[in-house]
Design a protein around this motif. Structure first.
Motif, PDB file in Angstrom:
ATOM      1  N   PHE A 229       0.827  -1.214   0.000  1.00 11.15           N
ATOM      2  CA  PHE A 229       0.000   0.000   0.000  1.00 11.15           C
ATOM      3  C   PHE A 229       0.861   1.264   0.000  1.00 11.15           C
ATOM      4  CE2 PHE A 229      -3.249  -2.911   2.086  1.00 11.15           C
ATOM      5  CZ  PHE A 229      -3.973  -3.086   0.914  1.00 11.15           C
ATOM      6  N   ALA A 230       1.969   1.247   0.745  1.00 12.73           N
ATOM      7  CA  ALA A 230       2.866   2.406   0.747  1.00 12.73           C
ATOM      8  C   ALA A 230       3.453   2.623  -0.645  1.00 12.73           C
ATOM      9  CB  ALA A 230       3.968   2.210   1.783  1.00 12.73           C
ATOM     10  N   ASN A 231       3.870   1.557  -1.292  1.00 16.46           N
ATOM     11  CA  ASN A 231       4.434   1.678  -2.642  1.00 16.46           C
ATOM     12  C   ASN A 231       3.405   2.229  -3.623  1.00 16.46           C
ATOM     13  OD1 ASN A 231       6.873   0.671  -1.743  1.00 16.46           O
ATOM     14  ND2 ASN A 231       6.473  -1.433  -2.415  1.00 16.46           N
ATOM     15  N   ARG A 232       2.179   1.775  -3.520  1.00 15.23           N
ATOM     16  CA  ARG A 232       1.124   2.273  -4.408  1.00 15.23           C
ATOM     17  C   ARG A 232       0.832   3.755  -4.150  1.00 15.23           C
ATOM     18  NH1 ARG A 232      -3.539  -2.041  -6.021  1.00 15.23           N
ATOM     19  NH2 ARG A 232      -2.160  -3.671  -6.835  1.00 15.23           N
ATOM     20  N   LEU A 233       0.752   4.134  -2.885  1.00 19.80           N
ATOM     21  CA  LEU A 233       0.472   5.534  -2.558  1.00 19.80           C
ATOM     22  C   LEU A 233       1.569   6.457  -3.093  1.00 19.80           C
ATOM     23  CD1 LEU A 233      -0.867   5.196   1.107  1.00 19.80           C
ATOM     24  CD2 LEU A 233      -2.188   5.935  -0.893  1.00 19.80           C
ATOM     25  N   ARG A 234       2.809   5.999  -3.043  1.00 26.62           N
ATOM     26  CA  ARG A 234       3.917   6.843  -3.497  1.00 26.62           C
ATOM     27  C   ARG A 234       3.810   7.191  -4.983  1.00 26.62           C
ATOM     28  NH1 ARG A 234       7.113   3.263  -0.194  1.00 26.62           N
ATOM     29  NH2 ARG A 234       7.729   4.333   1.725  1.00 26.62           N
ATOM     30  N   ILE A 235       3.304   6.284  -5.789  1.00 23.79           N
ATOM     31  CA  ILE A 235       3.272   6.535  -7.235  1.00 23.79           C
ATOM     32  C   ILE A 235       1.865   6.900  -7.719  1.00 23.79           C
ATOM     33  CG2 ILE A 235       5.224   4.971  -7.615  1.00 23.79           C
ATOM     34  CD1 ILE A 235       3.197   2.946  -8.780  1.00 23.79           C
ATOM     35  N   GLY A 236       0.927   7.065  -6.792  1.00 23.83           N
ATOM     36  CA  GLY A 236      -0.427   7.446  -7.177  1.00 23.83           C
ATOM     37  C   GLY A 236      -1.257   6.317  -7.748  1.00 23.83           C
ATOM     38  N   PRO A 277      -9.298   6.061   1.481  1.00 21.06           N
ATOM     39  CA  PRO A 277     -10.711   6.393   1.683  1.00 21.06           C
ATOM     40  C   PRO A 277     -10.836   7.492   2.738  1.00 21.06           C
ATOM     41  CG  PRO A 277     -10.182   4.310   2.736  1.00 21.06           C
ATOM     42  CD  PRO A 277      -8.966   4.707   1.950  1.00 21.06           C
ATOM     43  N   PRO A 278     -12.016   8.075   2.899  1.00 19.50           N
ATOM     44  CA  PRO A 278     -12.159   9.237   3.802  1.00 19.50           C
ATOM     45  C   PRO A 278     -12.072   8.920   5.291  1.00 19.50           C
ATOM     46  CG  PRO A 278     -14.279   8.624   2.868  1.00 19.50           C
ATOM     47  CD  PRO A 278     -13.247   7.811   2.150  1.00 19.50           C
ATOM     48  N   THR A 279     -12.309   7.662   5.672  1.00 17.58           N
ATOM     49  CA  THR A 279     -12.280   7.284   7.093  1.00 17.58           C
ATOM     50  C   THR A 279     -11.654   5.903   7.235  1.00 17.58           C
ATOM     51  OG1 THR A 279     -14.376   6.057   7.157  1.00 17.58           O
ATOM     52  CG2 THR A 279     -14.507   8.464   7.375  1.00 17.58           C
ATOM     53  N   PRO A 280     -11.267   5.540   8.443  1.00 21.25           N
ATOM     54  CA  PRO A 280     -10.910   4.132   8.683  1.00 21.25           C
ATOM     55  C   PRO A 280     -12.105   3.238   8.384  1.00 21.25           C
ATOM     56  CG  PRO A 280     -10.220   5.532  10.516  1.00 21.25           C
ATOM     57  CD  PRO A 280     -11.096   6.377   9.654  1.00 21.25           C
ATOM     58  N   ILE A 281     -11.844   1.964   8.227  1.00 22.32           N
ATOM     59  CA  ILE A 281     -12.916   1.005   7.944  1.00 22.32           C
ATOM     60  C   ILE A 281     -13.112   0.023   9.096  1.00 22.32           C
ATOM     61  CG2 ILE A 281     -12.646   1.208   5.455  1.00 22.32           C
ATOM     62  CD1 ILE A 281     -11.117  -1.486   5.525  1.00 22.32           C
ATOM     63  N   ALA A 282     -12.290   0.127  10.135  1.00 23.97           N
ATOM     64  CA  ALA A 282     -12.374  -0.793  11.276  1.00 23.97           C
ATOM     65  C   ALA A 282     -11.404  -0.301  12.343  1.00 23.97           C
ATOM     66  CB  ALA A 282     -12.022  -2.220  10.854  1.00 23.97           C
ATOM     67  N   MET A 283     -11.356  -1.014  13.472  1.00 27.27           N
ATOM     68  CA  MET A 283     -10.389  -0.708  14.523  1.00 27.27           C
ATOM     69  C   MET A 283      -9.085  -1.449  14.264  1.00 27.27           C
ATOM     70  SD  MET A 283     -12.418  -0.803  18.156  1.00 27.27           S
ATOM     71  CE  MET A 283     -12.682  -2.576  18.038  1.00 27.27           C
ATOM     72  N   PRO A 284      -7.985  -0.745  14.020  1.00 34.27           N
ATOM     73  CA  PRO A 284      -6.706  -1.437  13.870  1.00 34.27           C
ATOM     74  C   PRO A 284      -6.058  -1.685  15.228  1.00 34.27           C
ATOM     75  CG  PRO A 284      -6.416   0.889  13.433  1.00 34.27           C
ATOM     76  CD  PRO A 284      -7.878   0.687  13.705  1.00 34.27           C
ATOM     77  N   GLY A 285      -5.318  -2.777  15.326  1.00 31.50           N
ATOM     78  CA  GLY A 285      -4.532  -3.034  16.520  1.00 31.50           C
ATOM     79  C   GLY A 285      -3.194  -2.321  16.456  1.00 31.50           C
ATOM     80  N   GLU A 286      -2.430  -2.448  17.525  1.00 33.54           N
ATOM     81  CA  GLU A 286      -1.149  -1.738  17.607  1.00 33.54           C
ATOM     82  C   GLU A 286      -0.181  -2.211  16.526  1.00 33.54           C
ATOM     83  OE1 GLU A 286       1.628   0.107  21.106  1.00 33.54           O
ATOM     84  OE2 GLU A 286       0.332  -1.600  21.558  1.00 33.54           O
ATOM     85  N   ALA A 287      -0.193  -3.505  16.190  1.00 35.37           N
ATOM     86  CA  ALA A 287       0.726  -4.019  15.171  1.00 35.37           C
ATOM     87  C   ALA A 287       0.427  -3.418  13.805  1.00 35.37           C
ATOM     88  CB  ALA A 287       0.640  -5.540  15.117  1.00 35.37           C
ATOM     89  N   SER A 288      -0.842  -3.211  13.505  1.00 31.00           N
ATOM     90  CA  SER A 288      -1.200  -2.606  12.221  1.00 31.00           C
ATOM     91  C   SER A 288      -0.851  -1.123  12.188  1.00 31.00           C
ATOM     92  CB  SER A 288      -2.697  -2.813  11.939  1.00 31.00           C
ATOM     93  OG  SER A 288      -2.967  -4.177  11.710  1.00 31.00           O
ATOM     94  N   LEU A 289      -0.992  -0.433  13.311  1.00 32.67           N
ATOM     95  CA  LEU A 289      -0.545   0.959  13.386  1.00 32.67           C
ATOM     96  C   LEU A 289       0.955   1.049  13.107  1.00 32.67           C
ATOM     97  CD1 LEU A 289      -2.388   2.281  16.586  1.00 32.67           C
ATOM     98  CD2 LEU A 289      -2.800   3.000  14.222  1.00 32.67           C
ATOM     99  N   ARG A 290       1.697   0.170  13.734  1.00 34.38           N
ATOM    100  CA  ARG A 290       3.149   0.172  13.559  1.00 34.38           C
ATOM    101  C   ARG A 290       3.518  -0.170  12.112  1.00 34.38           C
ATOM    102  NH1 ARG A 290       4.005  -2.315  17.778  1.00 34.38           N
ATOM    103  NH2 ARG A 290       4.080  -4.444  16.987  1.00 34.38           N
ATOM    104  N   ALA A 291       2.810  -1.117  11.507  1.00 32.01           N
ATOM    105  CA  ALA A 291       3.103  -1.490  10.123  1.00 32.01           C
ATOM    106  C   ALA A 291       2.813  -0.347   9.165  1.00 32.01           C
ATOM    107  CB  ALA A 291       2.291  -2.719   9.736  1.00 32.01           C
ATOM    108  N   ALA A 292       1.721   0.379   9.405  1.00 33.22           N
ATOM    109  CA  ALA A 292       1.380   1.497   8.527  1.00 33.22           C
ATOM    110  C   ALA A 292       2.450   2.581   8.551  1.00 33.22           C
ATOM    111  CB  ALA A 292       0.035   2.087   8.950  1.00 33.22           C
TER     112      ALA A 292
END
Length: 334
Positions: A229-236, A277-292
């Motif tokens: 997802f980070a790679n995709r966001l970087r190149i649009g 998207p305009p909002t989160p779609i669920a509650m992420p855990g701490e591991a997903s926050l760190r990964a993002a």
């Protein structure tokens, strides 16, 4: 005259001794209960006399007047704590006073699960037998105001964890705790972020973390999913992730994602719209926050489920199509 005064004084001493003995006997005599255990709640702002009456009416065999007197004599009448209590057979009035003055309350428990939507959170809160459903009937905007949130949407704002609470406390108080827990973890994760992540704010990180939470089949893949997802966001490049589409469909989604769903535009359709998207779609855990905020370094732009919970990652479309043919030709590619 002196003899009369002396006799009166001795009588008073005897009466005082008898009274003290009676109080002492009462203080250590096991209380009768209507069952093996009895639950009761002492509301905030209630004095000892009111609490004793409430306890007596709940089915604990106390004499409210004697219990109040015992609490006053021992200096504990002004130190009782509000909360929910559970008493067992064999408890004495003195032990009950110690329980009340130390705040030995019984605790309820609620698990908020990673990946839940706010709809699921709200249902769990308002159906819990030990929580007052004081959020029932409130709009999202009213809940946001009650918990002191500055965001405009409730989705994803609460940290998934096991929460202990005083029985008969309110759902809003627990929501506020979960909101503050998420804010603290998000702030820490943002402060430790990789400066190269293509995210402009902590809220964007929360959105991406919620997508990672829903897309990760096994924990070992989380960092690589984040890297795609980070790679995709970087190149649009569009994120093209099914969970966002499903979220946008709402409660009417029947569990089967079709081509028409991917082609129908709405704010959460990452197949038709670029970026997050305009909002989160669920509650992420701490591991997903760190990964993002600290994704793995990779050259991957695609992944597909292998069908066993793991994912196959690809660098380009041709490689990805081969993976799709191998693992999931009937759909589900990213």
């Amino acid at each position: 005259m002196k003899r009369l005064i002396l006799r009166l004084f001795l009588l008073l001493l005897v009466l005082a001794a008898l009274a003290a003995g009676s109080i002492a006997w009462y203080a250590h005599r096991p209380l009768a209960l209507q069952g093996e255990t009895v639950d009761f709640t002492v509301p905030r702002g209630v004095g000892m006399r009111q609490a004793a009456t409430l306890i007596e009416s709940a089915g604990v065999g106390v004499d409210a007047r004697l219990l109040t007197l015992l609490a006053r004599i021992t200096g504990r009448a002004t130190s009782i704590k509000a909360g929910s209590y559970e008493v067992h057979a064999g408890l004495t009035p003195w032990q009950l006073i110690l329980k009340l003055s130390s705040g030995d309350v019984t605790m309820g428990e609620l698990l908020l699960v990673e990946g839940w939507t706010f709809r699921q959170v709200r249902q769990a809160l308002e159906s819990h037998p030990d929580l007052e459903p004081d959020s029932a009937g409130l709009s999202d905007a009213e809940i946001l105001a009650r918990i002191g949130a500055s965001e405009k949407h409730l989705e994803g704002l609460f940290f998934p964890d096991t929460y202990l609470f005083d029985k008969r406390s309110g759902a809003l108080a627990l929501l506020q705790r979960a909101y503050e827990a998420m804010q603290a973890r998000l702030e820490r994760a943002w402060s430790e972020r990789d400066p190269a992540v293509p995210l402009a704010s902590p809220y964007e990180a929360l959105i991406l973390a919620s997508i990672i939470e829903k897309e990760t089949g096994r924990p070992q893949d989380r960092g690589l999913v984040a890297s795609v997802f980070a790679n995709r966001l970087r190149i649009g490049m569009r994120l093209q992730t099914d969970p966002t589409v499903i979220y946008g469909l709402g409660p009417d989604f029947d569990g089967r994602l079709r081509r028409i769903h991917l082609d129908t535009d709405h704010p959460w359709n990452t197949y038709t719209r670029a970026g997050l998207p305009p909002t989160p779609i669920a509650m992420p855990g701490e591991a997903s926050l760190r990964a993002a905020l600290q994704p793995d370094q990779s050259e991957f732009f695609y992944f597909v489920s292998r069908g066993d919970g793991s994912s196959e990652f690809s660098r380009d479309l041709a490689e990805h199509n081969r993976a799709v043919n191998r693992f999931i030709r009937n759909g589900g590619s990213r």
